[in-house]
Design a protein around this motif. Structure first.
Motif, PDB file in Angstrom:
ATOM      1  N   LEU A  62       5.999 -46.329  98.341  1.00 29.64           N
ATOM      2  CA  LEU A  62       4.926 -45.633  97.623  1.00 29.64           C
ATOM      3  C   LEU A  62       4.027 -46.674  96.954  1.00 29.64           C
ATOM      4  O   LEU A  62       4.447 -47.799  96.712  1.00 29.64           O
ATOM      5  CB  LEU A  62       5.513 -44.671  96.578  1.00 29.64           C
ATOM      6  CG  LEU A  62       6.245 -43.450  97.153  1.00 29.64           C
ATOM      7  CD1 LEU A  62       6.971 -42.684  96.061  1.00 29.64           C
ATOM      8  CD2 LEU A  62       5.275 -42.530  97.892  1.00 29.64           C
ATOM      9  N   PRO A  63       2.774 -46.311  96.645  1.00 33.20           N
ATOM     10  CA  PRO A  63       1.811 -47.306  96.130  1.00 33.20           C
ATOM     11  C   PRO A  63       2.067 -47.743  94.678  1.00 33.20           C
ATOM     12  O   PRO A  63       2.863 -47.125  93.967  1.00 33.20           O
ATOM     13  CB  PRO A  63       0.460 -46.597  96.233  1.00 33.20           C
ATOM     14  CG  PRO A  63       0.775 -45.148  96.265  1.00 33.20           C
ATOM     15  CD  PRO A  63       2.127 -45.007  96.888  1.00 33.20           C
ATOM     16  N   TYR A  64       1.376 -48.806  94.288  1.00 33.70           N
ATOM     17  CA  TYR A  64       1.403 -49.347  92.928  1.00 33.70           C
ATOM     18  C   TYR A  64       0.210 -48.788  92.159  1.00 33.70           C
ATOM     19  O   TYR A  64      -0.873 -48.670  92.735  1.00 33.70           O
ATOM     20  CB  TYR A  64       1.312 -50.878  92.997  1.00 33.70           C
ATOM     21  CG  TYR A  64       1.179 -51.567  91.651  1.00 33.70           C
ATOM     22  CD1 TYR A  64       2.311 -51.983  90.960  1.00 33.70           C
ATOM     23  CD2 TYR A  64      -0.069 -51.754  91.068  1.00 33.70           C
ATOM     24  CE1 TYR A  64       2.189 -52.595  89.723  1.00 33.70           C
ATOM     25  CE2 TYR A  64      -0.188 -52.358  89.832  1.00 33.70           C
ATOM     26  CZ  TYR A  64       0.939 -52.781  89.167  1.00 33.70           C
ATOM     27  OH  TYR A  64       0.832 -53.372  87.949  1.00 33.70           O
ATOM     28  N   PRO A  65       0.289 -48.472  90.889  1.00 30.87           N
ATOM     29  CA  PRO A  65       1.517 -48.438  90.088  1.00 30.87           C
ATOM     30  C   PRO A  65       2.411 -47.259  90.466  1.00 30.87           C
ATOM     31  O   PRO A  65       1.918 -46.211  90.883  1.00 30.87           O
ATOM     32  CB  PRO A  65       1.003 -48.305  88.658  1.00 30.87           C
ATOM     33  CG  PRO A  65      -0.373 -47.744  88.777  1.00 30.87           C
ATOM     34  CD  PRO A  65      -0.907 -48.142  90.115  1.00 30.87           C
ATOM     35  N   GLY A  66       3.723 -47.448  90.308  1.00 27.13           N
ATOM     36  CA  GLY A  66       4.684 -46.522  90.886  1.00 27.13           C
ATOM     37  C   GLY A  66       4.912 -45.224  90.137  1.00 27.13           C
ATOM     38  O   GLY A  66       5.447 -44.267  90.703  1.00 27.13           O
ATOM     39  N   GLY A  67       4.523 -45.168  88.867  1.00 29.96           N
ATOM     40  CA  GLY A  67       4.818 -43.989  88.045  1.00 29.96           C
ATOM     41  C   GLY A  67       4.291 -42.682  88.609  1.00 29.96           C
ATOM     42  O   GLY A  67       5.078 -41.766  88.922  1.00 29.96           O
TER      43      GLY A  67
END
Lengths: 358, 150
Positions: free
Chosen positions: A191-196
């Motif tokens: 999954l992309p950054y940022p992960g939250g």
């Protein structure tokens, strides 16, 4: 009488300038437990996209981005508030913790403004700012209160007796910050950054009990209020490797939901336990990870069961910004604490017990 | 040279032995995937160097300075994970210390930090299926003449 405080934040990727108005409490209002602080402007310029273009954070690029964004962001904040520089009565700036080169830019700008305007300068603690910002939304903080700060760089449990002068660290992470664990697990599951945000979103479709990921630092001999998220990150990596070895497809929503449950479980469990241990009736959760839906839902549930009042500032105020530094500055000014000397410099590892640099 | 590290404590102990061998100006690069034990190994290195301050992941701050203790050597703990791939300007981080008086440990440093010094020790960490860690030591330059832990 009211005073305008300008707050400058450059500890990491965001260049933030906030303006608040500090008003004297109405003497007749005996219920007031702290100064009245009103948000006038909150402008942020982020260099995250710039870093993405370079494929990572380049310290010199980060400092340059702050340098370029500093004055325009301050001008935008003043325009939003309908004020001019001459209306500013005091300057507060993040003195640490943070990236050295990034802190340097904000501190230098703040000194220049303070010297040019001949107003007092306050070098303040970024972490205390994350707590003080809540007063912009929910009013004065009860004393004491408990603060759980969760972001990409910090995971801390604080006892706040007075946000302007007395903050004690009860515990912190011994390895990765909670937000960092989100970023790294996002990378592991693709999954992309940022992960939250992407993990939070994927988790809604998953089963939080699908995988029993470990709860770090919860053994009887572990420090009760410290955190560890490194082992959890490794457990996720191991689980995925095992599934891949067995030729199974990866149930990303279940992995995300189970990981998120482990993070939210430990954070809220320890925060509530700390509030109970110290007999504190109010908890503030702040920092970028405070926007996580499962963390806030579980915190609400557990605080309610324990009879603790929960305060979570809106997401815009939880992430790094100048308003939080202005809000903290207002509390320091209201407490009549001495200003910082003009020769202080940014301190990358400033302890939270140092709210104002002397 | 390869060393098998069965437990978390083994990794810390191995790091401590390595830390005891480090001198001012030394460069150690750590490589290995997420969860391989790079930060845990650095905790041990810090113990061996007798520096102060809690060792935690430096990913967000990029570099953290641990002031020198009784051995007079500071530790600069760097994480190249978020960096764009150029550590040549480590001084740009405005580290509040003289790199010549410190041992520098760089996580995610392989392929990035070698240019800091030809003389460096590369430690490759791998995590096995049974959670055992394998540390592979690869000395470069002057390190080929030096004692290695393990």
């Amino acid at each position: 009488m009211s005073r305008v405080i300008m707050g400058i934040e450059t500890s990491c990727d965001e260049t933030g300038v906030g303006l608040v108005r500090l008003s004297e409490n109405d003497a007749a209002d005996a219920t007031a437990t702290g100064p009245r602080v009103e948000l006038l402007a909150d402008e942020v310029a982020s260099s995250v996209e710039l870093h993405a273009r370079y494929g990572g954070v380049v310290p010199e690029v980060a400092s340059r981005a702050h340098l370029e964004a500093m004055a325009p962001t301050a001008r935008r904040a003043l325009a939003t508030a309908g004020l001019t520089l001459s209306d500013v009565d005091a300057i507060a700036v993040t003195a640490g913790p943070g990236l050295a080169g990034a802190l340097l830019v904000g501190v230098a700008a703040a000194k220049a403004y303070a010297a040019a305007l001949d107003v007092p300068l306050y070098g303040v603690n970024h972490l205390a700012g994350h707590v003080a910002v809540d007063t912009l939304e929910h009013g004065p903080l009860p004393r004491p209160c408990l603060a759980l700060l969760v972001s990409g760089g910090h995971t801390q449990l604080l006892r706040v007796d007075d946000v302007a002068s007395k903050i004690t660290e009860l515990g912190s992470t011994v390895d990765d910050a909670a937000g960092e664990a989100y970023d790294k697990v996002a990378r592991i599951v693709g999954l992309p950054y940022p992960g939250g945000p992407p993990i939070d979103k994927a988790a809604r479709e998953g089963d939080p009990e699908a995988i029993a990921f470990p709860r770090g630092m919860t053994g009887p001999r572990d420090a009760p209020f410290d955190f560890s998220f490194s082992g959890l990150k490794t457990a996720v990596a191991r689980w995925i490797e095992a599934a891949e070895r067995n030729g199974e497809s990866i149930p990303v929503p279940d992995v995300c939901a189970s990981f998120q449950e482990a993070v939210a479980d430990v954070l809220t469990m320890k925060a509530v336990a700390a509030a109970r241990e110290y007999g504190i009736g109010t908890m503030v959760i702040s920092g970028g990870v405070a926007a996580n839906s499962r963390l806030s839902a579980l915190a609400r549930e557990r605080c309610e069961a324990a009879g603790i009042e929960l305060r979570v500032p809106r997401p815009r105020l939880c992430t790094d910004n100048g308003a939080m530094i202005a809000a903290l500055g207002a509390h320091v000014v209201a407490a009549d604490l001495p200003a910082s000397p003009l020769d202080f410099s940014g301190t990358p590892a400033l302890p939270v017990s140092t709210v104002t640099v002397r | 040279m390869k060393v098998e590290l069965t437990t978390h404590e083994d990794t810390v102990r191995f790091g401590r032995t390595l830390g005891e061998l480090l001198r001012a100006g030394d460069l150690v690069l750590l490589s290995g995937p997420l969860g391989a034990g790079k930060t845990v190994l650095t905790k041990g290195i810090a113990e061996g160097l007798c520096v102060s301050g809690r060792v935690s992941s430096p990913t967000f701050v990029i570099a953290r300075v641990h002031p020198a203790g009784e051995r007079g050597v500071a530790l600069v703990h760097v994480d190249a994970y978020r960096l764009g791939g150029d550590l040549a300007q480590l001084d740009d981080l405005d580290l509040d210390t003289d790199l010549a008086d410190a041992a520098v440990v760089v996580e995610w440093g392989e392929g990035v930090a070698e240019r800091l010094s030809e003389d460096h020790l590369l430690v490759r960490l791998e995590r096995e299926v049974d959670d055992t860690r394998i540390a592979e030591l690869e000395p470069h330059g002057a390190w080929t003449e030096r004692a290695l832990p393990g």
